[in-house]
Design a protein around this motif. Sequence first.
Motif, PDB file in Angstrom:
ATOM      1  N   ILE A 289       0.884  -1.209   0.021  1.00  0.00           N
ATOM      2  CA  ILE A 289       0.065   0.094  -0.064  1.00  0.00           C
ATOM      3  C   ILE A 289       0.816   1.342   0.113  1.00  0.00           C
ATOM      4  O   ILE A 289       0.420   2.088  -0.808  1.00  0.00           O
ATOM      5  CB  ILE A 289      -1.141   0.132   1.298  1.00  0.00           C
TER       6      ILE A 289
ATOM      7  N   ARG B  64      -2.711  -1.994  -6.805  1.00  0.00           N
ATOM      8  CA  ARG B  64      -3.875  -2.264  -6.765  1.00  0.00           C
ATOM      9  C   ARG B  64      -4.671  -3.721  -6.997  1.00  0.00           C
ATOM     10  O   ARG B  64      -5.361  -4.310  -6.202  1.00  0.00           O
ATOM     11  CB  ARG B  64      -5.010  -1.122  -7.102  1.00  0.00           C
TER      12      ARG B  64
ATOM     13  N   LYS C 271      -5.804  -6.777  -4.979  1.00  0.00           N
ATOM     14  CA  LYS C 271      -7.235  -7.327  -5.419  1.00  0.00           C
ATOM     15  C   LYS C 271      -7.379  -8.947  -5.609  1.00  0.00           C
ATOM     16  O   LYS C 271      -8.072  -9.500  -5.015  1.00  0.00           O
ATOM     17  CB  LYS C 271      -7.841  -6.579  -6.271  1.00  0.00           C
TER      18      LYS C 271
ATOM     19  N   ILE D 205      -7.451  -8.356  -1.234  1.00  0.00           N
ATOM     20  CA  ILE D 205      -7.428  -7.018  -0.448  1.00  0.00           C
ATOM     21  C   ILE D 205      -8.247  -5.927  -0.838  1.00  0.00           C
ATOM     22  O   ILE D 205      -7.832  -5.600  -2.242  1.00  0.00           O
ATOM     23  CB  ILE D 205      -6.051  -6.580   0.080  1.00  0.00           C
TER      24      ILE D 205
ATOM     25  N   LEU E 180      -9.129  -1.950  -0.985  1.00  0.00           N
ATOM     26  CA  LEU E 180      -8.718  -0.534  -0.518  1.00  0.00           C
ATOM     27  C   LEU E 180      -9.677   0.438  -0.334  1.00  0.00           C
ATOM     28  O   LEU E 180     -10.703   0.392  -1.386  1.00  0.00           O
ATOM     29  CB  LEU E 180      -7.503  -0.143  -1.532  1.00  0.00           C
ATOM     30  N   GLU E 181      -9.566   1.235   0.457  1.00  0.00           N
ATOM     31  CA  GLU E 181     -10.590   2.128   0.372  1.00  0.00           C
ATOM     32  C   GLU E 181      -9.734   3.437   0.770  1.00  0.00           C
ATOM     33  O   GLU E 181      -9.237   3.619   1.673  1.00  0.00           O
ATOM     34  CB  GLU E 181     -11.787   1.960   1.592  1.00  0.00           C
TER      35      GLU E 181
ATOM     36  N   TRP F 215      -7.688  -0.564   4.541  1.00  0.00           N
ATOM     37  CA  TRP F 215      -7.747  -1.881   3.628  1.00  0.00           C
ATOM     38  C   TRP F 215      -8.446  -2.869   4.580  1.00  0.00           C
ATOM     39  O   TRP F 215      -8.409  -2.836   5.718  1.00  0.00           O
ATOM     40  CB  TRP F 215      -6.441  -2.355   3.132  1.00  0.00           C
TER      41      TRP F 215
END
Length: 466
Positions: free
Chosen positions: A425, A444, A448, A452, A454-455, A463
Motif C-alpha cells: 500500500i 491495486r 485485489k 485485499i 482498498l478504500e 484496507w
Amino acid sequence: MKVYNTLTRKKEEFIPIEPGKVKMYSCGPTVYNFFHIGNARPFIVFDVLRRYLEYRGMEVTFVQNFTDIDDKVIKKANEEGVTYDVIADRYIKEYFTDAGGLGIHPATVHPRATENIGEIIDIISGLVEKGYAYQSGGDVYYRTRAFKEYGKLSHQPLEELEAGARIDVSEHKEDPMDFALWKAAKPGEPSWDSPWGKGRPGWHIECSAMARRYLGETIDIHSGGIDLCFPHHENEIAQSEALSGKPFAHYWMHNAFLNIDNQKMSKSLGNFFTVREAAESYGYDAIRFFMLSAHYRSPLNYSREQLEQARAGLSRIYSALDNLRFLQQNAAAGEMTEDERQSTQTFDGWRSKFCEAMDDDLNTADAVSVIFELVRAVNTVAARPDVTAAYAQAALAILSELCGVLGIEKPEEQGADDSEIEALIEQRQTARKNRDFKEADRIRDELKARGIVLEDTPQGVKWHRA
Ligand code: AMP
Ligand code: ZN
C-alpha cells in the motif's frame, strides 16, 4: 445477577458461598470423536458465564472433566485395535483445537475420569459403608430408594422417573432404578483394582468424584445440557449428598438443545455436524456468535441461514472495530469535539444496559443487541470527517470491552502477512505521488487478486480482506 436454578425452578439472585469466589463444575465431553455443534452449546454458554463472572470481579474456579473411559471409548479403541487412552488422548487434543477456535478459555482444571480412580473408589466405599450402595458380583450399585430426595432436580417422584426412563435391567440389581457405580471387568476391557475386584467406574460417579476433589463438597454452580438433568445430574446429587450430608451444588444451570430440523442434534441420531466441519464453512467465530444470539434456555435451530446471519452480524462488528483501530492511528490528533464528548458520555449507559441483560440469567441475545446499538451509534460519530483519534480510542475501548466479555474476537487471519500488504500500500501511495498511475493500478490489482480491498478515506488508505 440472577440465574435460573433448575433445582428450585426459579430465577434466583446468585450468591456465591464465599464472597467474590465462584466454584463451578460443568460436565465435559466423552472423548471418542470430534464434538458436534450441539455439544458446543454448553461449552460456549458456560464459558460466557465464567467470563462474565470474572468481568464482574469474581475469582472463578472452573472444572470441566473429560469422560475418557466408557462403552463408546472402548468400542472405538477396539475397532482401531488400540488402547482406550490412545483414543482419549487423540480426541482431547482435538477438543482443545476446536474449543480454542471457538474462543473457549481452558478450564482451571480439565481432569480425566481415569486420573481419579482413587477418589472414585473412596466415594463408592463411603456409600457402601453408609448403606447407599451394595456390591453384587463384581459390580457396585447405588441403592436409589435409600436416597429420599431422589428426583428433586427433575421435580418428579422416583415412580414417575422410573415409568419414563429406559432402564437398564440387570439381575444384579436389587431395583431397576439402581445404577452402577462400579462395573466388573469384562474380557478385553481396561480395568483398575478395587475392593470389589478389577473393574471400571460407572459414568455418574466420576463427576461427583472430580467435583469433590477439585472444588470441595459443596459448589456454587453445576451446569450442563438439559439432557443431563436426568439421570446424570440426579445421580450425581444422590451420590454426593448421601455421602457428605451437605448440598452438592447451590445452582443447577442447564442449556436447552441445539436442534436441527427441530430435533435434538445428537450422535446417536446421526443428524449432527461436527464443529470442525461447520467451522470450515462459516468460521469458528460465527458458530460462537450464533450460539449467543439466543438465550441459553431457548431451543436453537441450526441452519445455513442462521449461520450466514451470524457471519454477517460479526462482519458489522469487526468492521466497526477495524475502522476505530484505523482512526486511532490515522485520525486527527488533539481534543475531542463537543459531539464526540457527548457520545463518550453515553458509554457508561451502554455498559449498564449490557450488564443488565447479562444479569438477567445471562441474556446474551439482549447483550448482543446492545453491542449492535453501540456499533451503530459509534459508527455515526466516527464517520465525520473531523473525527479525532482520541474519540476512536475511547469508542474502541468500550466496544472491545463488551465484545471481550462475550468472547467476540476477530480471529487471527492465518497465513496473512499484514506488514507485506501495508508495504504494498505504501508503494502504491508513492507511485501515486509520483503520478505513476500505471504502477499504482498494478499494485491495486495485485492486492485485489489477494483479496485485499482498498478504500481511500480523508485519514488515508484503509484496507480490509474481502
Ligand atoms: P456428551 O459428550 O454427549 O456427554 O455431551 C457433552 C455436553 O453436550 C453435555 O452437556 C450435553 O448435555 C450437551 N449436549 C449434547 N447434545 C446437545 C444438543 N443437541 N444441544 C445442546 N446440548 C447438547
Ligand atoms: Zn457430569
